[in-house]
Write a protein that holds these residues in place. Structure first.
Motif, PDB file in Angstrom:
ATOM      1  N   ALA B  73       0.836  -1.201   0.000  1.00  0.00           N
ATOM      2  CA  ALA B  73       0.000   0.000   0.000  1.00  0.00           C
ATOM      3  C   ALA B  73       0.870   1.249   0.000  1.00  0.00           C
ATOM      4  O   ALA B  73       0.566   2.244  -0.668  1.00  0.00           O
ATOM      5  CB  ALA B  73      -0.931  -0.005   1.204  1.00  0.00           C
ATOM      6  N   LYS B  74       1.963   1.206   0.739  1.00  0.00           N
ATOM      7  CA  LYS B  74       2.854   2.359   0.787  1.00  0.00           C
ATOM      8  C   LYS B  74       3.481   2.606  -0.587  1.00  0.00           C
ATOM      9  O   LYS B  74       3.482   3.735  -1.088  1.00  0.00           O
ATOM     10  CB  LYS B  74       3.964   2.130   1.819  1.00  0.00           C
ATOM     11  N   VAL B  75       3.991   1.547  -1.203  1.00  0.00           N
ATOM     12  CA  VAL B  75       4.641   1.703  -2.505  1.00  0.00           C
ATOM     13  C   VAL B  75       3.621   2.191  -3.542  1.00  0.00           C
ATOM     14  O   VAL B  75       3.922   3.039  -4.382  1.00  0.00           O
ATOM     15  CB  VAL B  75       5.328   0.384  -2.931  1.00  0.00           C
ATOM     16  N   ASP B  77       1.066   4.078  -2.884  1.00  0.00           N
ATOM     17  CA  ASP B  77       0.909   5.508  -2.592  1.00  0.00           C
ATOM     18  C   ASP B  77       1.997   6.334  -3.273  1.00  0.00           C
ATOM     19  O   ASP B  77       1.738   7.409  -3.804  1.00  0.00           O
ATOM     20  CB  ASP B  77       1.010   5.762  -1.078  1.00  0.00           C
ATOM     21  N   GLU B  78       3.232   5.834  -3.225  1.00  0.00           N
ATOM     22  CA  GLU B  78       4.340   6.601  -3.819  1.00  0.00           C
ATOM     23  C   GLU B  78       4.109   6.763  -5.325  1.00  0.00           C
ATOM     24  O   GLU B  78       4.395   7.827  -5.892  1.00  0.00           O
ATOM     25  CB  GLU B  78       5.693   5.940  -3.561  1.00  0.00           C
ATOM     26  N   ALA B  79       3.580   5.723  -5.967  1.00  0.00           N
ATOM     27  CA  ALA B  79       3.237   5.853  -7.390  1.00  0.00           C
ATOM     28  C   ALA B  79       2.200   6.960  -7.552  1.00  0.00           C
ATOM     29  O   ALA B  79       2.314   7.812  -8.444  1.00  0.00           O
ATOM     30  CB  ALA B  79       2.688   4.535  -7.929  1.00  0.00           C
ATOM     31  N   GLY B  80       1.202   6.974  -6.661  1.00  0.00           N
ATOM     32  CA  GLY B  80       0.174   8.017  -6.699  1.00  0.00           C
ATOM     33  C   GLY B  80       0.794   9.395  -6.534  1.00  0.00           C
ATOM     34  O   GLY B  80       0.463  10.332  -7.273  1.00  0.00           O
ATOM     35  N   HIS B  81       1.726   9.523  -5.584  1.00  0.00           N
ATOM     36  CA  HIS B  81       2.371  10.825  -5.357  1.00  0.00           C
ATOM     37  C   HIS B  81       3.076  11.297  -6.634  1.00  0.00           C
ATOM     38  O   HIS B  81       3.001  12.460  -7.007  1.00  0.00           O
ATOM     39  CB  HIS B  81       3.394  10.737  -4.223  1.00  0.00           C
ATOM     40  N   GLY B  82       3.765  10.359  -7.286  1.00  0.00           N
ATOM     41  CA  GLY B  82       4.441  10.711  -8.532  1.00  0.00           C
ATOM     42  C   GLY B  82       3.428  11.243  -9.547  1.00  0.00           C
ATOM     43  O   GLY B  82       3.677  12.251 -10.207  1.00  0.00           O
ATOM     44  N   VAL B 131      13.492   8.206   6.074  1.00  0.00           N
ATOM     45  CA  VAL B 131      13.368   8.806   4.738  1.00  0.00           C
ATOM     46  C   VAL B 131      11.991   9.461   4.568  1.00  0.00           C
ATOM     47  O   VAL B 131      11.885  10.609   4.155  1.00  0.00           O
ATOM     48  CB  VAL B 131      13.646   7.763   3.630  1.00  0.00           C
ATOM     49  N   ASP B 132      10.940   8.720   4.929  1.00  0.00           N
ATOM     50  CA  ASP B 132       9.613   9.345   4.856  1.00  0.00           C
ATOM     51  C   ASP B 132       9.510  10.455   5.902  1.00  0.00           C
ATOM     52  O   ASP B 132       8.868  11.486   5.665  1.00  0.00           O
ATOM     53  CB  ASP B 132       8.496   8.317   5.040  1.00  0.00           C
ATOM     54  N   GLY B 133      10.159  10.265   7.041  1.00  0.00           N
ATOM     55  CA  GLY B 133      10.164  11.314   8.077  1.00  0.00           C
ATOM     56  C   GLY B 133      10.782  12.605   7.559  1.00  0.00           C
ATOM     57  O   GLY B 133      10.227  13.698   7.743  1.00  0.00           O
ATOM     58  N   GLU B 160      -1.220  11.323   3.203  1.00  0.00           N
ATOM     59  CA  GLU B 160      -0.927   9.900   3.057  1.00  0.00           C
ATOM     60  C   GLU B 160       0.393   9.499   3.702  1.00  0.00           C
ATOM     61  O   GLU B 160       0.602   8.332   4.028  1.00  0.00           O
ATOM     62  CB  GLU B 160      -0.920   9.531   1.566  1.00  0.00           C
ATOM     63  N   GLU B 161       1.291  10.488   3.870  1.00  0.00           N
ATOM     64  CA  GLU B 161       2.640  10.159   4.324  1.00  0.00           C
ATOM     65  C   GLU B 161       2.699   9.630   5.757  1.00  0.00           C
ATOM     66  O   GLU B 161       3.584   8.859   6.095  1.00  0.00           O
ATOM     67  CB  GLU B 161       3.565  11.378   4.212  1.00  0.00           C
ATOM     68  N   SER B 162       1.770  10.070   6.592  1.00  0.00           N
ATOM     69  CA  SER B 162       1.972   9.739   8.003  1.00  0.00           C
ATOM     70  C   SER B 162       1.838   8.230   8.225  1.00  0.00           C
ATOM     71  O   SER B 162       2.521   7.652   9.066  1.00  0.00           O
ATOM     72  CB  SER B 162       1.058  10.577   8.888  1.00  0.00           C
ATOM     73  N   PHE B 163       1.003   7.586   7.425  1.00  0.00           N
ATOM     74  CA  PHE B 163       0.931   6.115   7.506  1.00  0.00           C
ATOM     75  C   PHE B 163       2.280   5.497   7.114  1.00  0.00           C
ATOM     76  O   PHE B 163       2.732   4.533   7.726  1.00  0.00           O
ATOM     77  CB  PHE B 163      -0.246   5.601   6.656  1.00  0.00           C
ATOM     78  N   HIS B 164       2.955   6.070   6.143  1.00  0.00           N
ATOM     79  CA  HIS B 164       4.248   5.533   5.703  1.00  0.00           C
ATOM     80  C   HIS B 164       5.251   5.520   6.845  1.00  0.00           C
ATOM     81  O   HIS B 164       5.956   4.549   7.074  1.00  0.00           O
ATOM     82  CB  HIS B 164       4.823   6.371   4.561  1.00  0.00           C
ATOM     83  N   GLN B 165       5.286   6.650   7.537  1.00  0.00           N
ATOM     84  CA  GLN B 165       6.279   6.750   8.605  1.00  0.00           C
ATOM     85  C   GLN B 165       5.919   5.811   9.757  1.00  0.00           C
ATOM     86  O   GLN B 165       6.778   5.150  10.322  1.00  0.00           O
ATOM     87  CB  GLN B 165       6.394   8.190   9.096  1.00  0.00           C
TER      88      GLN B 165
END
Ligand SMILES: [Fe+2]
Ligand SMILES: [Fe+2]
Lengths: 95, 321
Positions: B73-75, B77-82, B131-133, B160-165
């Motif tokens: 799910a995190k990865v 999300d990163e595609a979505g961010h891009g 890194v996400d932090g 979305e980032e806070s879940f990543h961290q």
């Protein structure tokens, strides 16, 4: 290949029943069906929407920001269109 | 355009920025503002996309289904961010294929942090935490960037980032309560990721000649060194909870400033990696190019299919008429 990029689509999401669709961003897709599917994956991964509209960006006509003053000028001096323009005594309630 | 007219346009623009009025795609903007944004937003978009590679490395080897779901799910999300960022960048009048070409030819950069390898499972935790932090520290102020589409994309990203961290920190917390071997793996990952994460904020202020202009245009709200200091201050307490040592013997609380002083950054290493000589630069770029080239037939086929469908529709409408 004539076109290197797939066409660009603007995406509008209704976040919940009863609210209007709101512009959230854009994406590339070959047709409307793909645009809706991609919009689901890109813009509603956490249930941000209950309905999606997509429209090809080339079909959107926009007002010219440089002409905004002239365009919106008719509304600037019409204070009488607002409720506060009218003087009523305090005793009149609920109006 | 006369010089006087150009000057008044620029004054007008700056007055809007000073008054915190957002600049939108069709508004007049200085050419240099546009160029700066294209460079920054595209670099940011490329970082999200390339950033999927080091973590993607561990999806098939995640230690449990729970971890695999979280990482996937995190990865994603990163595609979505891009994608949010590419489309924000395109509002400035640059096409998607041009942006991708710039990445593939090395003309555009991406964050150097993704040129480091992920050698153990603990690295996935360290990436989430550090890194996400660091990315969050950088990105939160960009939610107030003067350019509307970039600011709006960042609001979405930051949510979305806070879940990543948190998923990263939880991985590390679990390791910290594990065996001696697991704790050693945790410490080793932190040792390798700490300094590159501190470097993520970019060159120090005295070596960032463009910062002043970006601050004046409200693209940037804090300097690199300010953000870096905030990051270090926050991490110290979190490292304690994990029971790890941050690999910096000079890390010391400064009573006077109320901040944590830290050691000298190895800027040689930083510039080496930026210039393409990091441990994984070539591998990352090759992976991106390979994916792009091998996907070419899919992009072409989808376009051809859509065009054919359209022709069929036109033909059947003609028949009915
Ligand atoms: Fe991200
Ligand atoms: Fe992230």
């Amino acid at each position: 290949m004539s076109k290197k990029n797939w066409p660009l689509w603007e995406v509008f999401i209704r976040s919940k029943q009863g609210l209007n669709h709101k512009h959230v961003g854009s994406l590339h897709a070959t047709n409307a069906e793909m645009a809706i599917e991609n919009a689901r994956d890109v813009y509603t991964r956490r249930k941000e929407g209950v309905s999606i509209w997509v429209v090809e960006s080339v079909h959107i006509s926009a007002s010219n920001p440089d002409a905004s003053d002239e365009l919106f000028e008719p509304a600037t001096d019409k204070v009488y269109r607002h409720p506060t323009f009218y003087d009523l005594p305090d005793e009149v309630k609920h109006m | 355009m006369t010089d006087a007219k150009q000057l008044s346009l620029e004054d007008n623009f700056q007055a809007k920025v000073d008054a915190e009025i957002k600049i939108e795609p069709k508004d007049w903007m200085p050419e240099k503002y546009r160029k700066t944004l294209i460079r920054q937003i595209s670099q940011h978009a490329h970082s999200e996309i390339v950033g999927m590679l080091p973590e993607g490395n561990w999806i098939t080897r995640a230690p449990s289904l729970r971890r695999k779901l979280g990482l996937l799910a995190k990865v994603q999300d990163e595609a979505g961010h891009g994608l949010y960022l590419y489309s924000a960048c395109e509002t400035l009048g640059i096409e998607r294929d041009t942006l991708l070409d710039q990445l593939h030819t090395g003309k555009a950069k991406y964050s150097s942090i993704f040129n480091y390898p992920t050698t153990t499972w603990a690295d996935i935790g360290a990436i989430g935490w550090l890194v996400d932090g660091a990315a969050i520290m950088n990105q939160v102020p960009i939610c107030r960037c003067s350019y509307g589409p970039y600011a709006r994309a960042m609001v979405r990203v930051c949510k979305e980032e806070s879940f990543h961290q948190r998923q990263g920190f939880e991985i590390l917390l679990t390791l910290s309560k594990g065996t001696d071997e697991q704790r050693a793996m945790l410490q080793d990952a932190v040792n390798r990721w700490w300094w590159p994460s501190v470097m993520m904020f970019g060159p120090s202020d005295k070596d960032s000649p463009n910062t002043a202009q970006s601050m004046k245009w409200k693209i940037k709200r804090f300097t690199n060194d300010d953000l870096r200091q905030k990051f270090v201050d926050v991490c110290v307490g979190q490292a304690e909870i994990l029971g790890v040592t941050l690999p910096d013997p000079d890390l010391k609380y400064n009573e006077e400033t109320g901040h944590w002083d830290f050691g000298t950054i190895n800027w040689d290493e930083f510039w080496q990696v930026v210039k393409g000589n990091g441990p994984c630069n070539r591998q990352r770029l090759n992976a991106r190019k390979k994916a792009h080239e091998e996907g070419a037939w899919v992009r072409e086929a989808a376009m051809a299919y859509a065009e054919k469908q359209e022709q069929c529709e036109v033909a059947s409408v003609a028949k009915v008429a």
